[in-house]
Design a protein around this motif. Structure first.
Motif, PDB file in Angstrom:
ATOM      1  N   PRO A  23      -3.548  -2.574  -4.514  1.00 41.10           N
ATOM      2  CA  PRO A  23      -4.637  -3.552  -4.594  1.00 41.10           C
ATOM      3  C   PRO A  23      -5.516  -3.620  -3.350  1.00 41.10           C
ATOM      4  O   PRO A  23      -6.654  -4.063  -3.435  1.00 41.10           O
ATOM      5  CB  PRO A  23      -3.888  -4.884  -4.810  1.00 41.10           C
ATOM      6  N   ASP A  24      -5.003  -3.182  -2.192  1.00 45.45           N
ATOM      7  CA  ASP A  24      -5.740  -3.305  -0.938  1.00 45.45           C
ATOM      8  C   ASP A  24      -6.682  -2.104  -0.757  1.00 45.45           C
ATOM      9  O   ASP A  24      -6.232  -0.971  -0.584  1.00 45.45           O
ATOM     10  CB  ASP A  24      -4.751  -3.373   0.230  1.00 45.45           C
ATOM     11  N   PRO A  25      -8.027  -2.323  -0.777  1.00 53.62           N
ATOM     12  CA  PRO A  25      -8.971  -1.198  -0.637  1.00 53.62           C
ATOM     13  C   PRO A  25      -8.825  -0.470   0.696  1.00 53.62           C
ATOM     14  O   PRO A  25      -9.027   0.743   0.766  1.00 53.62           O
ATOM     15  CB  PRO A  25     -10.353  -1.868  -0.738  1.00 53.62           C
ATOM     16  N   LEU A  26      -8.496  -1.211   1.769  1.00 58.19           N
ATOM     17  CA  LEU A  26      -8.350  -0.575   3.076  1.00 58.19           C
ATOM     18  C   LEU A  26      -7.174   0.402   3.077  1.00 58.19           C
ATOM     19  O   LEU A  26      -7.257   1.509   3.634  1.00 58.19           O
ATOM     20  CB  LEU A  26      -8.163  -1.640   4.160  1.00 58.19           C
ATOM     21  N   LYS A  27      -6.076   0.009   2.435  1.00 59.21           N
ATOM     22  CA  LYS A  27      -4.937   0.919   2.318  1.00 59.21           C
ATOM     23  C   LYS A  27      -5.317   2.160   1.523  1.00 59.21           C
ATOM     24  O   LYS A  27      -4.920   3.278   1.857  1.00 59.21           O
ATOM     25  CB  LYS A  27      -3.754   0.206   1.651  1.00 59.21           C
ATOM     26  N   ARG A  28      -6.077   1.956   0.444  1.00 55.92           N
ATOM     27  CA  ARG A  28      -6.481   3.102  -0.378  1.00 55.92           C
ATOM     28  C   ARG A  28      -7.311   4.085   0.444  1.00 55.92           C
ATOM     29  O   ARG A  28      -7.142   5.304   0.345  1.00 55.92           O
ATOM     30  CB  ARG A  28      -7.283   2.623  -1.596  1.00 55.92           C
ATOM     31  N   GLN A  29      -8.216   3.556   1.270  1.00 58.40           N
ATOM     32  CA  GLN A  29      -9.062   4.415   2.111  1.00 58.40           C
ATOM     33  C   GLN A  29      -8.214   5.227   3.086  1.00 58.40           C
ATOM     34  O   GLN A  29      -8.394   6.441   3.240  1.00 58.40           O
ATOM     35  CB  GLN A  29     -10.054   3.530   2.875  1.00 58.40           C
ATOM     36  N   THR A  30      -7.254   4.553   3.732  1.00 56.98           N
ATOM     37  CA  THR A  30      -6.396   5.239   4.707  1.00 56.98           C
ATOM     38  C   THR A  30      -5.549   6.321   4.042  1.00 56.98           C
ATOM     39  O   THR A  30      -5.395   7.439   4.566  1.00 56.98           O
ATOM     40  CB  THR A  30      -5.486   4.218   5.411  1.00 56.98           C
TER      41      THR A  30
END
Length: 682
Positions: free
Chosen positions: A402-409
């Motif tokens: 759910p966390d977009p920042l995690k997905r980016q990383t």
């Protein structure tokens, strides 16, 4: 049996809200309070607040609120009496219960009865294991072969069921437990020919505990070679046991999970027990079921970090992959470990020992990207299409986070592992996210079509819940109340009707009284004295604020000023028992601020005025009283206007009297508007 009021008060005084809530949720300090993600509804950002000074909790997301007793009632879904007994046991308080009346017995909660009979069964199986020849020669010998010591057997309440048709049934009947209750608990079976017998016979018993340590079900393993019988037999689903919501070993593991900040997830009972005995206590098992969302959320109460330990064979790999996306979807940090082929956690920890096992976890556990990539790359070899399929599969797992920042990383990590450009990975993730969104929209449209087809012509669909249940949910209150409260008629709820502007001012008045009633606005004049004198003969119109104002007046006439804890602790000398739960809930709402001033403001020498300052507090009380009087004047003016419209039915004298009265309240309204600085009077 009824618990005496003095004992109830001792339990309430002993129960510490941080300790009680901390048994179920990992709390983090924020200012003077503690926060966590709410255990009562699914959320990613913490809105659950615990106030240790007032000994209360409140969730600003779902509205659940109460004290330590109410928390146990809500989290365990048990009645008032059972929650008190749970806390009494936790704090070593002996309960000398009073005899119940027939009416009390009729109100006995079935859930509590099932827990009692399941505890009897646990004790019976323990005694059978340790005190009978069959139990010692078969059951205890098996546990010894597995290497389980006496402390381990005791910690997990392990037992044995005799290889007889009705040993438990006979003992239960002798102890006074009805056949109906034993059957509802899943302990006995009834056939059509009225034949009744034990469900578990000739098996070693693994009691399944809930988070608070109560036995709610059993797992049982047969020891003799009998192809007509399943190797493992579990309790059926009951009022107290839903296998999709339970993790084996969670009660024994919860403190270690919190301390280690990671949970090891295995598949079997003996995996949990062997690792626990080896000193690896932060371990639980899905106990024979596929991993469920409810089980993952149960882990999330104690840690955001999960490491899945599964067998290294094909079945273990399949099981690990099956649960992977579900863990990611709940926002947890996931690692996976496959043991050497042919080994499971139980066998491997016995083979290498605890220290080597921990080292193996540290050196061989992988994040989900490395885990999936290693599986795909081994299968793909030089096949570019297979590699592309693997990249897409890993990206599909990333979309679950759910966390977009995690997905980016993590997209950067996928690009490194598969040796492709990061942009291509991001494009694939975005494509999959759009695809998922389209699927959700189509499903929503199909659901709307189904609902329209099912709705009767010319009518509205039937509600899914009663108004009482909806109001209970809106107020964060459980319908399961203590016996005395359950018998009383429900008071009108604030949520049952639209709030009036006056109701908000009445609420503000009670809030000021509850938080600052004893504060002096000037020497010898408390806020309580000022407010009550200014509101002399004015009655509030909103429940429960009308009753709370009356209680303040009655206490002040005795020379007392009620404080917040009188409502929070449901002081029987002050608060009527029939309204105690409602007023406690309101008191929590009125004394729990959602936000706190950051320490950073003071650090940068930015000082925010506090409501507690006498000048600000006095002005708040003054304006609140004026607004209440203004709104009451406006209400009276509306009534008089309606009566003036009916002037044809009145004599000239009556009309003049109404107009004179209207102008009187109009002048009051204008004067108060002027004092408040209101430009346009209502």
């Amino acid at each position: 049996m009824r618990i005496p009021e003095e004992t109830v008060e001792r339990i309430r005084q002993a129960a510490d809200i941080l300790e009680v809530v901390g048994d179920f949720v990992s709390l983090k300090k924020r200012g003077s309070n503690y926060t966590a993600c709410c255990p009562f509804h699914n959320e990613k950002s913490p809105s659950f607040n615990v106030n240790p000074s007032r000994q209360i909790y409140k969730c600003f997301g779902c509205g659940k609120a109460g004290d330590a007793v109410k928390f146990v009632m809500d989290i365990e879904n048990i009645g008032y009496g059972e929650a008190l007994r749970y806390l009494a046991k936790k704090y070593g308080i002996e309960i000398e219960e009073q005899e119940q009346t027939p009416e009390d017995l009729l109100r006995q909660n079935e859930r509590e009865s099932l827990l009692i009979v399941l505890n009897f069964a646990k004790t019976f199986f323990q005694e059978t294991l340790l005190q009978t020849d069959e139990g010692k020669s078969i059951g205890l010998s098996y546990f010894r072969e597995r290497g389980f010591t006496n402390p381990t057997i005791e910690a997990f309440d392990l037992g044995y069921s005799l290889d007889q048709w009705d040993a438990l049934l006979q003992e239960g009947s002798r102890r006074g437990y009805s056949r109906d209750l034993l059957e509802k608990a899943g302990l006995i079976l009834s056939k059509e020919n009225n034949k009744t017998f034990d469900r578990f016979r000739g098996r070693v018993m693994f009691p399944i505990h809930n988070v608070s340590g109560r036995v709610i079900a059993f797992g049982a393993r047969i020891l003799k070679a009998d192809k007509t019988q399943p190797k493992y037999l579990n309790s059926p689903e009951t009022t107290v046991y839903h296998k999709s919501q339970v993790l084996y070993g969670i009660f024994q593991a919860k403190q270690a999970i919190r301390q280690e900040d990671v949970c090891y997830l295995t598949e079997g009972y003996t995996d949990v027990i062997s690792l626990h005995q080896a000193g690896i206590k932060n371990v639980v098992a899905s106990s024979g079921t596929s991993l469920t969302t409810e089980q993952i959320r149960l882990i999330a109460r104690f840690t955001p970090n999960v490491t899945i330990l599964y067998d290294g064979d094909a079945a273990g790999i399949k099981a690990a992959l099956r649960g992977l996306d579900m863990v990611l979807e709940e926002g947890l940090n996931l690692r996976l470990l496959l043991l050497p082929d042919g080994e499971d956690p139980d066998s491997y920890v016995h083979k290498v020992g605890a220290d080597a096992f921990k080292l193996y976890i540290r050196n061989h556990s992988k994040d989900f990207i490395d885990f999936k990539a290693s599986q795909w790359l081994a299968e793909a070899g030089d096949n570019p299409l297979k590699r592309a399929e693997g990249i897409s599969d890993v990206c599909a797992s990333i979309t679950r986070i759910p966390d977009p920042l995690k997905r980016q990383t993590l997209s950067q990590r996928v690009a490194q592992v598969f040796h492709v450009s990061e942009q291509s990975v991001i494009s694939e993730i975005n494509r999959l996210l759009r695809q998922q969104q389209d699927q959700r929209q189509k499903e929503a449209e199909r659901q709307r079509d189904r609902n329209n087809r099912q709705q009767p012509a010319g009518g509205n669909p039937e509600p899914d819940a009663s108004l009482e249940e909806i109001n209970a949910l809106l107020n964060g209150l459980s319908v399961d109340m203590p016996p005395d409260e359950a018998a009383a008629p429900p008071r009108p709820s604030l949520a049952a009707t639209a709030r009036t502007p006056l109701s908000f001012q009445e609420e503000e008045c009670i809030r000021l009284l509850m938080n600052y009633g004893a504060r002096e606005l000037e020497p010898g004049i408390t806020l309580c004295q000022y407010v009550l004198s200014e509101l002399h003969e004015i009655e509030f119109q909103t429940s429960p604020y009308d009753l709370m104002l009356t209680l303040y007046r009655e206490a002040y006439s005795r020379g007392e000023i009620l404080l917040a804890h009188d409502f929070l602790n449901r002081n029987p000398a002050v608060v009527p028992n029939a309204s105690a739960a409602d007023m406690q809930h309101q008191a929590i709402n009125l004394t729990t601020p959602r936000y706190e001033i950051s320490d950073g403001w003071e650090k940068h020498e930015i000082f925010v005025p506090s409501e507690e300052e006498v000048k600000i507090l006095a002005e708040a009380a003054w304006k609140n009283v004026l607004r209440i009087k203004k709104m009451l004047a406006e209400q009276r003016m509306v009534t008089l206007q309606q009566q003036l419209r009916e002037v044809s039915s009145k004599t000239p004298e009556e009309a003049d009297q109404l107009m004179t009265e209207f102008m009187h309240f109009k002048r009051i309204d204008m004067q108060i508007s002027s004092l408040l600085g209101t430009v346009i009077s209502g």
